[in-house]
Design an enzyme around this catalytic site. Sequence first.
Site, PDB file in Angstrom:
ATOM      1  N   ASN A 218      -3.753   0.747   9.685  1.00 58.11           N
ATOM      2  CA  ASN A 218      -2.582   0.048   9.143  1.00 58.11           C
ATOM      3  C   ASN A 218      -1.341   0.485   9.923  1.00 58.11           C
ATOM      4  OD1 ASN A 218      -1.270   2.387   7.697  1.00 58.11           O
ATOM      5  ND2 ASN A 218      -3.280   2.384   6.727  1.00 58.11           N
ATOM      6  N   ASP A 287      -8.047   1.882   1.589  1.00 55.87           N
ATOM      7  CA  ASP A 287      -8.733   1.777   0.301  1.00 55.87           C
ATOM      8  C   ASP A 287     -10.204   1.427   0.488  1.00 55.87           C
ATOM      9  OD1 ASP A 287      -6.504   2.366  -1.302  1.00 55.87           O
ATOM     10  OD2 ASP A 287      -5.746   0.324  -1.084  1.00 55.87           O
TER      11      ASP A 287
HETATM   12  N1  CTP Z   1      -3.949   7.142  -1.743  1.00 52.74           N
HETATM   13  C1  CTP Z   1      -4.888   8.142  -1.593  1.00 52.74           C
HETATM   14  N2  CTP Z   1      -6.181   7.823  -1.318  1.00 52.74           N
HETATM   15  C2  CTP Z   1      -6.567   6.542  -1.210  1.00 52.74           C
HETATM   16  C3  CTP Z   1      -5.601   5.498  -1.363  1.00 52.74           C
HETATM   17  C4  CTP Z   1      -4.290   5.847  -1.622  1.00 52.74           C
HETATM   18  O1  CTP Z   1      -4.539   9.331  -1.685  1.00 52.74           O
HETATM   19  N3  CTP Z   1      -7.817   6.263  -0.933  1.00 52.74           N
HETATM   20  C5  CTP Z   1      -2.576   7.516  -2.082  1.00 52.74           C
HETATM   21  C6  CTP Z   1      -1.543   7.235  -1.030  1.00 52.74           C
HETATM   22  O2  CTP Z   1      -1.365   8.354  -0.184  1.00 52.74           O
HETATM   23  C7  CTP Z   1      -0.305   6.954  -1.852  1.00 52.74           C
HETATM   24  C8  CTP Z   1      -0.833   6.378  -3.132  1.00 52.74           C
HETATM   25  O3  CTP Z   1      -2.201   6.743  -3.184  1.00 52.74           O
HETATM   26  O4  CTP Z   1       0.365   8.167  -2.193  1.00 52.74           O
HETATM   27  C9  CTP Z   1      -0.683   4.896  -3.315  1.00 52.74           C
HETATM   28  O5  CTP Z   1      -1.296   4.173  -2.353  1.00 52.74           O
HETATM   29  P1  CTP Z   1      -1.156   2.546  -2.317  1.00 52.74           P
HETATM   30  O6  CTP Z   1      -1.919   2.064  -1.146  1.00 52.74           O
HETATM   31  O7  CTP Z   1       0.238   2.129  -2.467  1.00 52.74           O
HETATM   32  O8  CTP Z   1      -1.821   2.132  -3.636  1.00 52.74           O
HETATM   33  P2  CTP Z   1      -3.295   2.075  -4.073  1.00 52.74           P
HETATM   34  O9  CTP Z   1      -3.487   3.140  -5.051  1.00 52.74           O
HETATM   35  O10 CTP Z   1      -4.165   2.094  -2.877  1.00 52.74           O
HETATM   36  O11 CTP Z   1      -3.367   0.703  -4.818  1.00 52.74           O
HETATM   37  P3  CTP Z   1      -3.196  -0.802  -4.277  1.00 52.74           P
HETATM   38  O12 CTP Z   1      -3.575  -0.786  -2.828  1.00 52.74           O
HETATM   39  O13 CTP Z   1      -4.101  -1.533  -5.132  1.00 52.74           O
HETATM   40  O14 CTP Z   1      -1.743  -1.117  -4.483  1.00 52.74           O
END
Ligand code: CTP
Length: 414
Positions: A218, A287
């Site tokens: 990303n 994710d």
């Molecule tokens: N994060 C993490 N591990 C993952 C995904 C996310 O530790 N596998 C952490 C990121 O470092 C950040 C937070 O979770 O501090 C939020 O990540 P974000 O991508 O905004 O949200 P998600 O929880 O992934 O949800 P969504 O993508 O559905 O918005």
Amino acid sequence: MKIALGVTGCIGAYKAVEVLRGLQKAGASVQVAMTGNAANFVAPLTFQAISGQTVITEMFAPGHDPDIKHISLGREIDLLVIAPATANILAKMANGIADDFLSTLYISTTAPVLVAPAMNAEMWKHPATSGNVRVLRDRGVEFVDPEDGFLACRTIGPGRLAEPASIVERALLLIDRSRAAGGSREEAPAPLDLQGERLLVTAGPTYEAIDPVRGITNRSSGRMGYAIAKAAIDRGAEVTLVTGPVSIEPPSRAETIEVRSAAEMHDVVMSRLNRASIVVMAAAVADYRPAQPRNRKIKKGAAKMTLDLERTEDILAKAGRMKGGRIVVGFAAETENVIDNARSKLFEKGADLIVANDVSAINAGFDVETNLVTLVSEGETTELPLLSKRDVAGRILDAVLRIKSASPAPVGRG
Ligand code: CTP
């Protein structure tokens, strides 16, 4: 932070209003100085109403201020921005001509100077102007160069004033840089209020391999996490920085561990969690990852192909579950319902603070030097103005300390 905004006479003068607003949004107090010609394009009253300060248009206005204004203002400011800057002001600056307030302010200040020229393309390309620009650059004046476009003289070429947002971004960066070099008139040394704390910070993107030559990643640059690591070190903390692949230099006094995939980041974070008293997850972790990464390069075949993906472990949520007495901070990169989504993440992931940013906003989020965030904790929602990532980092650490002092003493760091 105090900035002088010089406005000179050209058609782009109206865009200086946006520059003024952007600087104010970032928390600056702005004194506007206009040349006589600038006042022909935009009324000083417009700038006065927005800045809340009398606009300086003359060198020797009869009046109330007993100070020699160009000297006192020159001493007070952290930055002089001239936007738009005509060929005339560039020529005066390059040659030390001081025949009005703005040109006199330029030679009487030691603050950094940022110039955003705007003029007809031929004037910009003229050897006289290029020579003046070279002289000024050599002297350390910073430029936001004009852009190509359709000009007021109905020609197309370079000469249009850069976008106000880019000028504001560069201005904030220059102030940061001069503060870091100890040049600011306001800046006190960072308080050592994080002494004794051990921060574990994640930063950057992750890279999930599809095959040996392709992967899913990303646009995260790592700048926000790196700024937090640096700010925490400056405030006396010990920092471990777990970083995905980025192209910026880590702070020299951090223990930096480079990882590639979400799984590697997970393993390193888990192995270091016990030692940490504050955990900040600024990484943009994938994710999903390819369920079966291939050992060999995938050859093209059918017209369509489907990639099977599986969820990665949510590192933040796991750290939240194992939190003990630690303070855990997460980020929420959102494009809609920013605050509601951030608040859900706060509870779902067991965090103490979520730094929410609307990554669709201009000058916020990925790969820029500034950020526009809202801090969401259990009892509070604090919207911050547009700030440099360095200042955002400082505000996040302030919030962490507030949360820490409000929470009961830790019962071990299990
Ligand atoms: N994060 C993490 N591990 C993952 C995904 C996310 O530790 N596998 C952490 C990121 O470092 C950040 C937070 O979770 O501090 C939020 O990540 P974000 O991508 O905004 O949200 P998600 O929880 O992934 O949800 P969504 O993508 O559905 O918005």
